[in-house]
Design an enzyme around this catalytic site. Structure first.
Site, PDB file in Angstrom:
ATOM      1  N   GLU A 111       0.322  -2.118   9.497  1.00 29.64           N
ATOM      2  CA  GLU A 111      -0.019  -1.442   9.250  1.00 29.64           C
ATOM      3  C   GLU A 111      -0.360  -1.860   7.483  1.00 29.64           C
ATOM      4  O   GLU A 111       0.376  -1.839   6.994  1.00 29.64           O
ATOM      5  CB  GLU A 111      -0.287  -0.285   9.406  1.00 29.64           C
ATOM      6  CG  GLU A 111       0.421   0.198  11.027  1.00 29.64           C
ATOM      7  CD  GLU A 111       0.623   1.249  11.180  1.00 29.64           C
ATOM      8  OE1 GLU A 111       0.378   2.354  10.408  1.00 29.64           O
ATOM      9  OE2 GLU A 111       1.276   1.273  12.373  1.00 29.64           O
ATOM     10  N   LYS A 113      -0.575  -0.140   4.005  1.00 31.21           N
ATOM     11  CA  LYS A 113       0.465   1.232   3.370  1.00 31.21           C
ATOM     12  C   LYS A 113      -0.947   2.308   2.284  1.00 31.21           C
ATOM     13  O   LYS A 113      -0.987   1.215   1.155  1.00 31.21           O
ATOM     14  CB  LYS A 113       1.640   0.693   2.627  1.00 31.21           C
ATOM     15  CG  LYS A 113       2.608   2.136   2.097  1.00 31.21           C
ATOM     16  CD  LYS A 113       3.969   1.289   1.577  1.00 31.21           C
ATOM     17  CE  LYS A 113       4.204   2.215   1.374  1.00 31.21           C
ATOM     18  NZ  LYS A 113       4.011   3.205   0.492  1.00 31.21           N
ATOM     19  N   ASP A 115      -1.874   4.872  -0.289  1.00 34.15           N
ATOM     20  CA  ASP A 115      -1.253   4.976  -1.164  1.00 34.15           C
ATOM     21  C   ASP A 115      -2.349   6.660  -1.664  1.00 34.15           C
ATOM     22  O   ASP A 115      -3.241   7.195  -2.504  1.00 34.15           O
ATOM     23  CB  ASP A 115      -2.291   3.827  -2.974  1.00 34.15           C
ATOM     24  CG  ASP A 115      -0.684   4.596  -3.682  1.00 34.15           C
ATOM     25  OD1 ASP A 115       0.033   5.101  -3.548  1.00 34.15           O
ATOM     26  OD2 ASP A 115      -1.077   3.993  -4.623  1.00 34.15           O
ATOM     27  N   TYR A 224      -1.903   7.212  10.872  1.00 27.97           N
ATOM     28  CA  TYR A 224      -1.449   6.209  11.524  1.00 27.97           C
ATOM     29  C   TYR A 224       0.396   6.641  12.463  1.00 27.97           C
ATOM     30  O   TYR A 224       1.258   5.926  12.808  1.00 27.97           O
ATOM     31  CB  TYR A 224      -0.446   5.661  10.723  1.00 27.97           C
ATOM     32  CG  TYR A 224      -0.474   6.390   9.557  1.00 27.97           C
ATOM     33  CD1 TYR A 224       1.092   7.553   8.976  1.00 27.97           C
ATOM     34  CD2 TYR A 224      -0.333   6.200   7.987  1.00 27.97           C
ATOM     35  CE1 TYR A 224       1.807   7.797   8.268  1.00 27.97           C
ATOM     36  CE2 TYR A 224      -0.375   7.064   6.822  1.00 27.97           C
ATOM     37  CZ  TYR A 224       1.074   7.623   6.794  1.00 27.97           C
ATOM     38  OH  TYR A 224       1.322   8.322   5.984  1.00 27.97           O
ATOM     39  N   LYS A 311       6.207  -3.419  -0.162  1.00 25.30           N
ATOM     40  CA  LYS A 311       5.105  -3.066  -1.258  1.00 25.30           C
ATOM     41  C   LYS A 311       4.879  -4.280  -2.196  1.00 25.30           C
ATOM     42  O   LYS A 311       5.362  -5.222  -2.558  1.00 25.30           O
ATOM     43  CB  LYS A 311       5.798  -2.838  -2.683  1.00 25.30           C
ATOM     44  CG  LYS A 311       6.540  -1.123  -1.664  1.00 25.30           C
ATOM     45  CD  LYS A 311       5.637   0.556  -2.141  1.00 25.30           C
ATOM     46  CE  LYS A 311       5.941   0.977  -3.611  1.00 25.30           C
ATOM     47  NZ  LYS A 311       5.857   2.270  -3.614  1.00 25.30           N
ATOM     48  N   CYS A 406      -4.125   5.724 -42.800  1.00 19.68           N
ATOM     49  CA  CYS A 406      -5.029   5.597 -42.236  1.00 19.68           C
ATOM     50  C   CYS A 406      -6.216   5.016 -42.224  1.00 19.68           C
ATOM     51  O   CYS A 406      -6.849   5.050 -43.457  1.00 19.68           O
ATOM     52  CB  CYS A 406      -5.169   6.914 -42.033  1.00 19.68           C
ATOM     53  SG  CYS A 406      -6.569   7.782 -41.133  1.00 19.68           S
ATOM     54  N   CYS A 409      -9.486   7.258 -42.822  1.00 22.39           N
ATOM     55  CA  CYS A 409      -8.912   7.986 -44.351  1.00 22.39           C
ATOM     56  C   CYS A 409      -8.344   7.385 -45.150  1.00 22.39           C
ATOM     57  O   CYS A 409      -8.432   7.610 -46.739  1.00 22.39           O
ATOM     58  CB  CYS A 409      -9.304   9.071 -44.616  1.00 22.39           C
ATOM     59  SG  CYS A 409      -7.618   9.584 -44.316  1.00 22.39           S
ATOM     60  N   CYS A 424      -1.645  10.573 -39.629  1.00 23.10           N
ATOM     61  CA  CYS A 424      -2.489  10.895 -41.230  1.00 23.10           C
ATOM     62  C   CYS A 424      -2.260  12.019 -41.353  1.00 23.10           C
ATOM     63  O   CYS A 424      -2.999  12.976 -40.953  1.00 23.10           O
ATOM     64  CB  CYS A 424      -3.828  10.575 -40.730  1.00 23.10           C
ATOM     65  SG  CYS A 424      -4.862  11.400 -42.153  1.00 23.10           S
ATOM     66  N   CYS A 430     -10.211  13.598 -43.464  1.00 22.16           N
ATOM     67  CA  CYS A 430      -9.530  11.985 -42.700  1.00 22.16           C
ATOM     68  C   CYS A 430     -10.973  13.406 -41.569  1.00 22.16           C
ATOM     69  O   CYS A 430     -10.709  13.573 -40.308  1.00 22.16           O
ATOM     70  CB  CYS A 430      -8.653  12.169 -41.629  1.00 22.16           C
ATOM     71  SG  CYS A 430      -8.703  11.017 -40.855  1.00 22.16           S
TER      72      CYS A 430
HETATM   73  S1  IVH Z   1       4.603   5.450   8.824  1.00 22.08           S
HETATM   74  C1  IVH Z   1       9.079   7.819  10.084  1.00 22.08           C
HETATM   75  N1  IVH Z   1       2.356   4.294   8.028  1.00 22.08           N
HETATM   76  O1  IVH Z   1       4.135   5.508   3.180  1.00 22.08           O
HETATM   77  C2  IVH Z   1       7.565   6.491   9.685  1.00 22.08           C
HETATM   78  N2  IVH Z   1       3.644   5.374   6.343  1.00 22.08           N
HETATM   79  O2  IVH Z   1       7.205   5.972   2.569  1.00 22.08           O
HETATM   80  C3  IVH Z   1       6.285   7.441   8.793  1.00 22.08           C
HETATM   81  N3  IVH Z   1       2.646   5.948   4.166  1.00 22.08           N
HETATM   82  O3  IVH Z   1       5.288   8.853   3.188  1.00 22.08           O
HETATM   83  C4  IVH Z   1       5.543   6.978   7.839  1.00 22.08           C
HETATM   84  N4  IVH Z   1       1.243   4.162   4.759  1.00 22.08           N
HETATM   85  O4  IVH Z   1       3.186   8.841   3.111  1.00 22.08           O
HETATM   86  C5  IVH Z   1       3.054   5.173   7.489  1.00 22.08           C
HETATM   87  N5  IVH Z   1       0.988   3.155   7.760  1.00 22.08           N
HETATM   88  C6  IVH Z   1       1.528   3.659   7.259  1.00 22.08           C
HETATM   89  C7  IVH Z   1       2.013   4.404   5.728  1.00 22.08           C
HETATM   90  C8  IVH Z   1       2.594   5.682   5.424  1.00 22.08           C
HETATM   91  C9  IVH Z   1       1.365   4.924   4.062  1.00 22.08           C
HETATM   92  C10 IVH Z   1       3.427   6.780   3.359  1.00 22.08           C
HETATM   93  C11 IVH Z   1       3.775   7.578   4.123  1.00 22.08           C
HETATM   94  C12 IVH Z   1       5.241   7.503   3.710  1.00 22.08           C
HETATM   95  C13 IVH Z   1       5.324   6.677   3.287  1.00 22.08           C
HETATM   96  C14 IVH Z   1       6.225   6.208   3.378  1.00 22.08           C
END
Ligand code: IVH
Length: 678
Positions: A111, A113, A115, A224, A311, A406, A409, A424, A430
């Protein structure tokens, strides 16, 4: 059909249309028709308060009735995920899972992640009951009111789907890039601090006490993770498909992989493709798909063994440092700025980056012409994160020198002991400092002269109409308009705004002077303690430190400010113009409202809302934004909203009129603010 039946019908239809529009990105009817249905429902609901429902589609607009957040214990703790940053770590995770499962085959659900901010939603009988932030993982804040404004979230699940009677669903609340950029543009125009990234903006939005803010800003949510005793699927992927059927927004990116190679391919694809997504992502999440296998793998104390986050590398570009320029702010602080060869980075062209201060330049041993690495990470503001030292031209590149004088001035810069910044010191001449001080003086929390913004101020300086804030009070329509008839109306507005500021109470005047380190709160405390500018001007640092919340740094800064002959003259000229230089008897500390929680509602004729807030505080009361059983009374002006009236009546909370309120604090209602120039 009865009106009650029609309400139910409209709610069902509007929930369905909302889902089509916000989750599936399509609409069956034109916006106008949608609005008409919404109006019809709102009207009927107003006629039938007994049928009100917090999950009605009309409630998406938010309300100011949400109070402070309640802390709620999570039924299942919200764990975090282990992080990895490279393929080797992903391979290691894969191996551990395989080993933990005794070598039997398994699938990985890959999936994106997201933000944003994690959120846990509780549904009972198909209705959204509660939305809670992650908090510390055990307990979070109840942000249900703000969550209800998220239009892509179903408040009521469609009948006939196989949703369990009771479940929790988790996901991420996000502010889409488009909305994030719009909000920052608006904030820039109002000179409010910008949000560094959509995550901060989403967090600020969700935690705003007034959920109308959330409604206006336009949050979104991707889900998710499904939890509960009777969730339908045997695999995570199946559960997500079910959630999608029930109306939740589940990312289309979600993919099942059967080998490490497929997982790598997913990562590689989205590392590129994510740049065109409408929301911010910072990696991918890999989850063992089968729930039985998840259970067998179990958890460490912090995170599941069946899932991991990968990440993405922060985006980085390599470009050339062409020059370093220096910017001077209101306080005289000088910020070095890297001017670079334009380079594309994560969707924008980067030309400049703050170098913060001299230590930062030293730390990287920056030379002109250096090849530097620039990153945006999750932030919008680019940063120099390193130098490609090998590429340095040893003959040509000169070390970057911090300016000695500066750039605006020409004054010699100074660096105070223990501070990283250069200043300054030429505060009285100034140009950016002069302009900056006027900008601060007119700002909302200070003298609140709305008719004057930064452009007007720059224009006044250019035309030599003003040199400092006291000159504002010598302006007239003729001077401001430059005799140009077309400008007379706006010039009159400017002058009116300046005149009105003569009524601004002394504590805000003190703040408006822009004494270093003296913020709104410190100014109020000092003003309340000493009552007049003369008393403050003659106070010693020790005496100033007697005031609660005033330490050595602030005290010494105040003393230093009044030691300047220029500043003392400025005060004298402001006083002569009629600016408040002492706290009137009735503005002084009083306990007339001691310990009372007061809600302000409606419109007023004697003071502005802001002024009433200040009056409440000055008399020992507390202004709160929403009515609850703890509210002492409501300061009720004209046109108080019906929902507030109802709420007050149902809790038996008294309404106090404007005149009654003024009598309580011993202020006789008087004519409007004085105007000087007719
Ligand atoms: S699953 C036990 N799926 O990433 C599993 N987390 O440190 C729980 N996050 O706190 C999380 N996208 O805020 C999961 N597709 C995704 C996610 C996701 C973002 C965030 C979530 C979590 C942190 C993981």
């Amino acid at each position: 059909m009865t009106e009650q039946e029609r309400i139910v019908q409209l709610r069902t239809e509007l929930h369905r249309l909302n889902h089509l529009y916000y989750v599936e990105n399509r609409s069956e009817i034109p916006d106008q028709e949608f609005d008409a249905l919404m109006h019809e429902l709102a009207d009927l609901e107003a006629l039938h308060p007994e049928l009100s429902d917090p999950n009605s589609p009309t409630q998406r607009v938010g309300s100011d009735l949400s109070g402070d957040f309640q802390s709620v214990e999570h039924r299942y703790p919200m764990l975090s995920l282990g992080n990895t940053y490279n393929r080797a770590d992903v391979a290691e995770f894969y191996r551990r899972v395989s080993e933990g499962l005794g070598g039997e085959p398994f699938e990985i659900c890959c999936e994106l992640k997201f933000d944003g901010l994690s959120i846990s939603l509780t549904y009972e009988q198909g209705r959204l009951i509660r939305g809670v932030t992650r908090g510390d993982g055990q307990r979070g804040d109840d942000v249900t009111a703000a969550v209800r404004t998220i239009r892509s979230l179903p408040l009521q699940l469609p009948e006939g789907s196989d949703w369990p009677a009771d479940f929790e669903i988790r996901g991420e609340v996000l502010l889409p890039w488009e909305n994030f950029e719009r909000i920052n543009r608006e904030r820039e125009a109002r000179e409010e601090p910008l949000f560094a990234n959509p995550r901060n903006a989403a967090s600020g939005t969700l935690k705003s006490k007034d959920s109308r803010v959330a409604a206006q800003r336009g949050l979104d949510a991707y889900l998710y993770y499904l939890l509960g005793d009777s969730i339908p699927g045997r695999t995570h992927f199946d559960n997500l498909q079910a959630a999608r059927r029930w109306g939740f927004k589940v990312s289309d990116a979600t993919t099942l992989c059967r080998s490490l190679e497929e997982v790598y391919a997913f990562i590689d694809h989205w590392d590129e493709a994510r740049h065109v997504l409408p929301v911010a992502t910072d990696g991918v999440v890999l989850k063992v798909n089968d729930l039985t296998q998840q259970r067998r793998l179990g958890y460490t104390s912090k995170s599941p063994r069946w899932a991991i986050a990968y990440k993405f590398q922060a985006e980085r570009a390599r470009t050339r440092l062409m020059n370093v320029t220096f910017q001077v702010g209101r306080t005289g602080a000088v910020t070095p700025v890297a001017e670079m060869q334009p380079v594309a980075l994560a969707g924008t062209t980067v030309r400049r980056a703050s170098l913060h201060n001299e230590d930062y330049i030293r730390q990287y041993d920056l030379h002109l012409g250096d090849w530097v690495f620039v990153e945006k990470a999750g932030e919008i503001i680019p940063q120099i994160v390193g130098v490609d030292v090998d590429a340095r031209d040893v003959f040509l590149g000169q070390p970057v020198q911090f300016a000695k004088t500066c750039p605006e001035c020409g004054a010699q810069l100074v660096r105070y002991d223990g501070e990283a910044a250069h200043y300054c010191p030429n505060a009285s001449q100034c140009p950016p400092q002069l302009r900056g001080r006027v900008e601060h003086f007119v700002s909302r929390e200070a003298m609140n002269i709305e008719s004057i913004g930064p452009e007007t101020i720059a224009d006044f300086f250019e035309r030599h109409l003003i040199r400092d804030v006291a000159d504002l009070y010598a302006l007239d329509v003729q001077a401001v308009s430059g005799g140009n008839q077309n400008r007379a109306v706006s010039a009159k507005k400017v002058i009116d705004g300046i005149c009105k500021s003569l009524a601004v109470p002394f504590d805000r005047v003190l703040f408006a002077l822009g004494i270093r380190f003296v913020g709104r709160v410190a100014a109020r405390a000092v003003a309340r303690h000493f009552h007049s500018i003369d008393a403050i001007a003659s106070a010693s640092a020790e005496e100033l430190q007697q005031v609660e919340g005033i330490g050595k740094v602030i005290a010494e800064s105040i003393v230093a400010w009044f030691q300047s002959e220029n500043n003392r003259q400025l005060v004298a000229r402001l006083r002569a113009a009629g600016v408040q230089m002492f706290m009137a008897e009735e503005q002084r500390d009083s306990e007339a409202l001691g310990g009372k929680s007061i809600v302000i509602s409606g419109t007023f004729s004697h003071h502005s809302r802001e002024e009433y807030k200040a009056l409440i505080e000055r008399h020992g009361g507390k202004n709160v934004s929403s009515i609850s059983s703890k509210t002492s009374f409501i300061l009720a002006g004209e046109n108080m909203g019906p929902s507030k009236q109802q709420k007050a009546a149902s809790l038996g909370i008294a309404l106090v009129s404007e005149a009654e309120f003024l009598a309580m604090i011993g202020e006789a209602p008087q004519a409007a603010a004085p105007t000087l120039f007719g």
